[in-house]
Structure formats: C-alpha cells, structure tokens
Design an enzyme around this catalytic site. Structure first.
Site, short mmCIF file in Angstrom:
data_model
loop_
_atom_site.label_atom_id
_atom_site.label_comp_id
_atom_site.label_asym_id
_atom_site.label_seq_id
_atom_site.Cartn_x
_atom_site.Cartn_y
_atom_site.Cartn_z
N GLY A 1 30.47 -14.83 45.67
CA GLY A 1 31.79 -15.27 45.33
C GLY A 1 32.40 -15.96 43.83
CG ASN B 1 32.69 -11.80 39.41
OD1 ASN B 1 33.15 -11.85 38.12
ND2 ASN B 1 31.26 -11.57 39.58
CG MET C 1 27.20 -6.39 48.44
SD MET C 1 27.07 -5.72 46.68
CE MET C 1 25.49 -5.26 46.67
CE LYS C 2 31.44 -1.41 55.84
NZ LYS C 2 30.41 -0.32 56.06
CB ILE C 3 30.38 2.83 49.79
CG1 ILE C 3 29.37 2.27 48.57
CG2 ILE C 3 31.12 4.05 49.17
CD1 ILE C 3 28.17 2.96 48.45
CG ASN D 1 33.70 -2.58 41.83
OD1 ASN D 1 33.31 -3.55 42.35
ND2 ASN D 1 32.33 -1.68 41.66
CG HIS E 1 28.22 -1.88 38.08
ND1 HIS E 1 27.82 -1.67 39.52
CD2 HIS E 1 27.21 -1.36 37.24
CE1 HIS E 1 26.56 -1.23 39.37
NE2 HIS E 1 26.08 -1.27 38.02
C1 GRF Z 1 28.50 -9.28 40.47
O1 GRF Z 1 27.24 -9.18 39.55
C2 GRF Z 1 29.31 -8.01 40.58
O2 GRF Z 1 29.29 -7.35 39.17
C3 GRF Z 1 28.71 -7.29 41.40
O3 GRF Z 1 28.29 -8.22 42.37
C4 GRF Z 1 27.71 -9.47 41.77
C5 GRF Z 1 28.81 -10.28 42.78
O4 GRF Z 1 28.66 -11.72 42.38
N1 GRF Z 1 29.33 -6.30 41.87
P1 GRF Z 1 29.54 -12.90 42.87
O5 GRF Z 1 29.56 -12.70 44.48
O6 GRF Z 1 30.81 -12.68 42.41
O7 GRF Z 1 29.05 -14.17 42.46
#
Ligand code: GRF
Length: 208
Positions: free
Chosen positions: A14, A16, A92-94, A109, A111
């Site tokens: 988390g 981000n 991490m789920k689609i 999203n 990436h």
């Molecule tokens: C990030 O690198 C994001 O781009 C990817 O998963 C990671 C999540 O990191 N989708 P965090 O949980 O926000 O630290």
C-alpha cells in the site's frame, strides 16, 4: 459542487495508497477517499487506511461460489457508498467483464513498467531481467484485458548500468508515488478524454 467519492483497491503493502492518502490530505487530490477495499486480510495497506481513519472492507474470494457473486457483493457496497470511481493500487486480482461494465472508464490502474512491455505481476523484475535501457511507469484505464486499457500517463527513466533489482524497484516506486496522485486529480477534474485507445488530457483553463 459535491466532491467525487472514490475507493482504492489494494492487496499488499500500500505504498501507492499512502501517496494517495497524503495527496488527499494535502488537497492535491480534491476527491473524497471513502473506502479502501482489499482481497487480502493481511495487506499492510489496510493498516495504513485505518491509521488514516478511512473505512476499510475486505472480502475473500474463497468465501464465494463464483467470481461474479464475489464482485456483486463488492459492487453493492460501492453503490451504497456512492462511489464514483475506483483506483487500483497493487490490487492483484483480475475483474470479470461484469465488474468492468459496472464502472465503465471509471477504473484506473498503475503498472510498474512501460506498457505494453512487461504486463503481469512482475513488471519490475521482468524489466530488470530483460535488460532494457529504460524503465518506467504506466497509468491506464482498466478494460477487460489485463494491463491493456487506454494509457493516461507514462514516464520513463534510464536504467543505470549495474543497477541492482532493489534499486530499480525503489526508483519505480518513487516515480509511481509522484505520478498516481497527478493522474487521479486529472480524472477528478474531468480532464481525461478517451477516444478509442487514446486518452487526451484536456486543458485546465478550458475545462474548469
Ligand atoms: C506497484 O508497483 C504497482 O505498480 C503494482 O503493484 C505495486 C503495488 O505496490 N500494480 P504498493 O502496494 O502500492 O506498495
């Protein structure tokens, strides 16, 4: 005008989410972060949300018979809270097409690679292993294909010779934390115009 309400979906650390929480607090994201959803009860991101006083919700897919019944429960709660848009941050789920249709062009999203290169869960490691000379971050709208929706924002940097994987990870994450709040605010201001695969950022003066 009432603020837009959004939910952040997480599965892990988390960092981000933290950047987003900080931006909301600082007023650089002018929307209300109303919910943090996780599919993983142990996600540290949930602690970050609680610490910030944000409502959290965790549903486990193993408790549901089908992906659709799982997603239906999530959608129900999002509707109850009047959520306008969703931000995926290490989720991490689609989703199935059902969920995407419930929030058309309303899911963002992030990436950790320059899409369309290195899709999937190991974007940074795959960039590192491949030996590309540039690395970067992509923010995109979510459609029904993995890591394939219209691109909102991309930034790149040179990969220094001899860089270690951990150093590359650190650089990518730092860039993510700068970019995501900016992209979210563009969405909040209604400045992201999607035409087919192309996203145009509308001029602020013309728009607000
Ligand atoms: C990030 O690198 C994001 O781009 C990817 O998963 C990671 C999540 O990191 N989708 P965090 O949980 O926000 O630290």
């Amino acid at each position: 005008m009432a603020k837009l309400k959004f939910a952040v979906f997480v599965s892990g650390n988390g960092s981000n989410l933290q950047a987003i929480i900080d931006a909301v607090k600082a007023g650089t994201i002018t929307a209300e972060l109303a919910l943090v959803f996780s599919n993983n009860a142990k996600a540290f991101a949930l602690e970050r949300a609680k610490e910030a006083g944000i409502e959290t919700l965790c549903f486990l897919s193993k408790d549901y018979a089908t992906p659709q019944s799982y997603e239906r429960d999530i959608v129900m709660r999002l509707r109850e809270l009047d959520i306008d848009f969703i931000v995926l941050a290490g989720f991490m789920k689609i989703f199935t097409a059902y969920f995407i249709k419930e929030f058309p062009n309303q899911i963002l999203n992030i990436h950790p690679s320059l899409l369309p290169a290195f899709k999937g869960k190991d974007g940074i490691k795959d960039t590192f292993t491949y030996g590309t000379k540039i690395a970067g971050v992509t923010i995109h709208f979510v459609n029904d294909k993995m890591d394939a929706g219209p691109i909102v924002m991309q930034e790149a940097f040179a990969v220094a010779d001899g860089i270690k994987l951990e150093e590359l990870e650190e650089k990518v994450h730092q860039l993510e934390h700068q970019m995501y709040p900016k992209a979210i605010q563009l969405f909040v201001e209604g400045r992201l115009k999607i035409t087919g695969r192309k996203v145009t950022v509308l001029d602020k003066s013309k728009h607000s």
